[in-house]
Design an enzyme around this catalytic site. Structure first.
Site, PDB file in Angstrom:
ATOM      1  N   LYS A  13       0.677  -1.285   0.005  1.00 31.41           N
ATOM      2  CA  LYS A  13       0.060  -0.084  -0.069  1.00 31.41           C
ATOM      3  C   LYS A  13       0.957   1.279   0.083  1.00 31.41           C
ATOM      4  CE  LYS A  13      -2.144  -0.770   3.869  1.00 31.41           C
ATOM      5  NZ  LYS A  13      -1.451  -1.767   4.506  1.00 31.41           N
ATOM      6  N   ARG A  85      -9.809   1.655   8.472  1.00 36.55           N
ATOM      7  CA  ARG A  85      -9.340  -0.098   8.878  1.00 36.55           C
ATOM      8  C   ARG A  85     -10.375  -0.516   9.659  1.00 36.55           C
ATOM      9  NH1 ARG A  85      -3.463   1.267   9.157  1.00 36.55           N
ATOM     10  NH2 ARG A  85      -2.464  -0.772   9.449  1.00 36.55           N
ATOM     11  N   ARG A 152      11.307  -0.648  10.732  1.00 35.55           N
ATOM     12  CA  ARG A 152      10.235  -0.417  11.752  1.00 35.55           C
ATOM     13  C   ARG A 152      10.071  -1.345  12.722  1.00 35.55           C
ATOM     14  NH1 ARG A 152       4.938   0.432   8.396  1.00 35.55           N
ATOM     15  NH2 ARG A 152       4.201  -0.666  10.371  1.00 35.55           N
TER      16      ARG A 152
HETATM   17  P1  ADP Z   1       0.770  -1.814   8.127  1.00 40.46           P
HETATM   18  O1  ADP Z   1       0.319  -1.305   6.703  1.00 40.46           O
HETATM   19  O2  ADP Z   1       1.840  -2.518   8.206  1.00 40.46           O
HETATM   20  O3  ADP Z   1      -0.270  -2.325   9.150  1.00 40.46           O
HETATM   21  P2  ADP Z   1       1.040   1.080   9.087  1.00 40.46           P
HETATM   22  O4  ADP Z   1       2.245   2.053   8.705  1.00 40.46           O
HETATM   23  O5  ADP Z   1      -0.184   1.497   8.322  1.00 40.46           O
HETATM   24  O6  ADP Z   1       1.372  -0.544   9.011  1.00 40.46           O
HETATM   25  O7  ADP Z   1       0.459   0.988  10.548  1.00 40.46           O
HETATM   26  C1  ADP Z   1       1.007   0.947  11.780  1.00 40.46           C
HETATM   27  C2  ADP Z   1       0.409   1.022  12.912  1.00 40.46           C
HETATM   28  O8  ADP Z   1      -0.381   2.274  13.256  1.00 40.46           O
HETATM   29  C3  ADP Z   1      -1.002   0.154  13.162  1.00 40.46           C
HETATM   30  O9  ADP Z   1      -0.471  -1.295  13.431  1.00 40.46           O
HETATM   31  C4  ADP Z   1      -1.581   0.830  14.003  1.00 40.46           C
HETATM   32  O10 ADP Z   1      -1.222   0.465  15.298  1.00 40.46           O
HETATM   33  C5  ADP Z   1      -1.472   2.132  13.664  1.00 40.46           C
HETATM   34  N1  ADP Z   1      -2.650   2.642  12.709  1.00 40.46           N
HETATM   35  C6  ADP Z   1      -2.329   3.135  11.466  1.00 40.46           C
HETATM   36  N2  ADP Z   1      -3.303   3.431  10.759  1.00 40.46           N
HETATM   37  C7  ADP Z   1      -4.411   3.222  11.820  1.00 40.46           C
HETATM   38  C8  ADP Z   1      -5.835   3.490  11.690  1.00 40.46           C
HETATM   39  N3  ADP Z   1      -6.500   3.741  10.629  1.00 40.46           N
HETATM   40  N4  ADP Z   1      -6.580   3.078  12.938  1.00 40.46           N
HETATM   41  C9  ADP Z   1      -6.089   2.694  14.039  1.00 40.46           C
HETATM   42  N5  ADP Z   1      -4.506   2.451  14.157  1.00 40.46           N
HETATM   43  C10 ADP Z   1      -3.751   2.605  13.004  1.00 40.46           C
END
Ligand code: ADP
Length: 203
Positions: A13, A85, A152
């Protein structure tokens, strides 16, 4: 154009959102990147979010929704990476903007775990690299902004993140299917092929 990318961690993504930004000027908005910045800066939001992000679970809506609201109101063309999400977040989004396309990138767990084990990200511009497929020209340095690449810390708990994703994604897919904006792309292929399909979908 307002695009949403759905897919598990490691589905690409962030990479495709970056490509769309580079090629078409469609702004990448990644909630994960925004949260990591807040955490690095030890801001009020960052301090609250850290406990959840470090465990691989979702940050409460109260924090995420207020964080994203102003951003999406101001920008005309964007790709959302990592938002919404949950159905609750999707309903919130529908009140603020009209979504044009939701692209669901499907993958298998084996691929995702392998990709994440080799993933690097720029600490400055958030570009994503991979030790096998998308290597930086200079080890540990971003090709574009010369920022330092890092691993990360939540990539070490990828299985937890995958389980959280799987639990929440099904109702979200049903939600967007009903709205007739959902497209599916097979993310188990080389990133160039996946990106080609995404490009066709938004033309
Ligand atoms: P990935 O695509 O690997 O899940 P992201 O960088 O998109 O990683 O997100 C990392 C973390 O940030 C998630 O595991 C969550 O804890 C938090 N996070 C990101 N976006 C959201 C969201 N829309 N709602 C809640 N938590 C979020």
């Amino acid at each position: 154009m307002k695009i949403i990318l759905l897919g598990p961690p490691g589905s690409g993504k962030g990479l495709f959102a970056q490509f769309l930004q580079d090629d078409f000027g469609i702004k990448k908005i990644a909630t994960g990147d925004i949260l990591r910045k807040e955490i690095r800066n030890k801001s009020k939001i960052g301090k609250k979010a850290e406990k959840y992000v470090s465990k691989g679970i979702y940050v409460p809506d109260k924090i995420v929704l207020s964080m994203i609201k102003n951003k999406i109101r101001r920008i005309k063309n964007f790709t959302l990476d990592g938002f919404p999400r949950t159905v609750k977040q999707a309903k919130f989004l529908d009140k603020v903007i009209k979504v044009d396309k939701v692209i669901h990138i499907t993958t298998n767990d084996k691929n995702v775990i392998k990709r994440i084990a080799n993933r690097l990200q720029c600490g400055k511009c958030n570009r994503i690299y991979n030790l096998i497929t998308i290597k930086p020209r200079r080890k540990g340095i971003c090709d574009i902004c010369k920022g330092k690449l890092y691993i990360r810390s939540d990539d070490k708990i990828v299985k937890t993140r995958l389980n959280v994703y799987k639990r929440e994604i099904k109702p979200l897919i049903i939600y967007y299917k009903k709205k007739d904006v959902l497209e599916k792309v097979n993310g188990n292929r080389h990133f160039n092929l996946v990106y080609n399909d995404i490009r066709k979908l938004i033309k």
